[in-house]
Design a protein around this motif. Sequence first.
Motif, PDB file in Angstrom:
ATOM      1  N   TYR A 253       0.825  -1.222   0.000  1.00  0.00           N
ATOM      2  CA  TYR A 253       0.000   0.000   0.000  1.00  0.00           C
ATOM      3  C   TYR A 253       0.852   1.262   0.000  1.00  0.00           C
ATOM      4  O   TYR A 253       0.483   2.293  -0.577  1.00  0.00           O
ATOM      5  N   MET A 254       2.040   1.209   0.640  1.00  0.00           N
ATOM      6  CA  MET A 254       2.884   2.401   0.785  1.00  0.00           C
ATOM      7  C   MET A 254       3.478   2.874  -0.538  1.00  0.00           C
ATOM      8  O   MET A 254       4.058   3.965  -0.614  1.00  0.00           O
ATOM      9  N   LYS A 258      -1.102   8.347  -2.402  1.00  0.00           N
ATOM     10  CA  LYS A 258      -2.381   8.725  -1.792  1.00  0.00           C
ATOM     11  C   LYS A 258      -3.151   7.476  -1.337  1.00  0.00           C
ATOM     12  O   LYS A 258      -4.349   7.346  -1.542  1.00  0.00           O
ATOM     13  N   TYR A 259      -2.414   6.532  -0.733  1.00  0.00           N
ATOM     14  CA  TYR A 259      -3.037   5.251  -0.356  1.00  0.00           C
ATOM     15  C   TYR A 259      -4.191   5.425   0.629  1.00  0.00           C
ATOM     16  O   TYR A 259      -5.128   4.633   0.638  1.00  0.00           O
ATOM     17  N   GLN A 271      -6.614  -2.488  -7.957  1.00  0.00           N
ATOM     18  CA  GLN A 271      -6.536  -2.138  -9.366  1.00  0.00           C
ATOM     19  C   GLN A 271      -6.058  -0.695  -9.550  1.00  0.00           C
ATOM     20  O   GLN A 271      -5.262  -0.410 -10.460  1.00  0.00           O
ATOM     21  N   GLN A 272      -6.532   0.217  -8.701  1.00  0.00           N
ATOM     22  CA  GLN A 272      -6.082   1.608  -8.779  1.00  0.00           C
ATOM     23  C   GLN A 272      -4.582   1.711  -8.488  1.00  0.00           C
ATOM     24  O   GLN A 272      -3.857   2.439  -9.166  1.00  0.00           O
ATOM     25  N   MET A 273      -4.127   0.960  -7.487  1.00  0.00           N
ATOM     26  CA  MET A 273      -2.712   1.004  -7.141  1.00  0.00           C
ATOM     27  C   MET A 273      -1.854   0.417  -8.261  1.00  0.00           C
ATOM     28  O   MET A 273      -0.813   0.967  -8.627  1.00  0.00           O
ATOM     29  N   ARG A 312       9.352  -1.273  -1.860  1.00  0.00           N
ATOM     30  CA  ARG A 312       8.765  -1.340  -0.517  1.00  0.00           C
ATOM     31  C   ARG A 312       9.836  -1.118   0.547  1.00  0.00           C
ATOM     32  O   ARG A 312       9.641  -0.351   1.496  1.00  0.00           O
ATOM     33  N   GLU A 313      10.968  -1.791   0.384  1.00  0.00           N
ATOM     34  CA  GLU A 313      12.068  -1.636   1.336  1.00  0.00           C
ATOM     35  C   GLU A 313      12.574  -0.187   1.345  1.00  0.00           C
ATOM     36  O   GLU A 313      12.873   0.377   2.397  1.00  0.00           O
ATOM     37  N   GLN A 314      12.648   0.410   0.145  1.00  0.00           N
ATOM     38  CA  GLN A 314      13.107   1.796   0.035  1.00  0.00           C
ATOM     39  C   GLN A 314      12.144   2.761   0.722  1.00  0.00           C
ATOM     40  O   GLN A 314      12.560   3.742   1.345  1.00  0.00           O
TER      41      GLN A 314
END
Length: 355
Positions: A253-254, A258-259, A271-273, A312-314
């Motif tokens: 999600y991150m 604009k999660y 789907q939006q993400m 994600r890690e970043q």
Amino acid sequence: GILDIYGFEIFKKNSFEQFCINYVNERLQQIFIELTIKGEQREYHQEQLPWRDVPFFDNKVVVELIEGSNPPGIMRVLDDTCKSLHAMDSRSADDGFLDKVQGTKIGSHPHLVVQGRGMFTIKHYAGDVRYTVDGFCFKNMDNLYESLEACMSVSQLGIVAHLWQPQERKGRSPTTSGTKIRTSCAQLVSQLMQCAPHYIRCIKPNEEKAPMYMEEKRVLHQVKYLGIVQNIKVKKAGYSFRAYYETFWNMFYMLHPKYDQLAGTPQQIVQQMCSYLSKKYPSDVPSSEWAFGVSKVFVSQPQTIFFLEELREQALDPQGYAEKVKAYEQADREAEKIEAKMKKPKKKGKGCVVC
């Protein structure tokens, strides 16, 4: 746990022992087909994804030939023959067993050939195996005295007591070896079907056990009968990663700026993400990578997931990620120096260069 599957056995003379071992291999191959090829394709249909099934050989017909109850399979015919073993010698019983096999419905089974002369052939998934019935009935009988079994079951040695656990017997007839193997195999299959197994397929390259030498025909035969080709076709045409929408959202999600403003069902939000990621990283995450099922999102290539995990890690630990990248670049430079040093030619004597 780890299950080491003993190999399929095909010798010049194959008897009751090879028959039982190959039966268990058929059952375990059936699980492999169920959990990999059939299971994978079944999931795509359940998730209503566009999919054309990859054809494969289902060895269920061979398993039914051996253990079936209606019509009775080879093992049940053998058990029935053993009931009258006390009234005839072993050789006569073996011949009677083969006659019964040929005289029942399975006698015309497409995967069974009765040659006569005390032999029959089963067309296993791994190849044709010719069995010699000599000793089949005697080996199938389990005539140990109940008192001996009871004595061994209370041994002070744990391994002995475990191996001689009391067997519940229905009626007066003792349990045959074939029945015990069927029961034990059914228990194993039941346990495996509750797991999420990962397979390591071992290929025997040659008969000489020699390194760096492969007999092409032998290797191709094993690749074919183990179902590896069909499995790879399904994996290649399918998706390397899948997750429920809620799980996928919790993982990544991150990556959407604009999660906290996205709205809709879990599928719509994911789907939006995914649409955002494909627009921002078109070369690394093209829109063709995604497939959206009824309850899961599917990703085609594993490189896409690796890329998302790196992002994600970043996002979660920018400082730790920067240090990791710095350490990687330093190690890369050191490796280049060592490689350059190894490639540099050394002079040895006059005009002699050793590379």
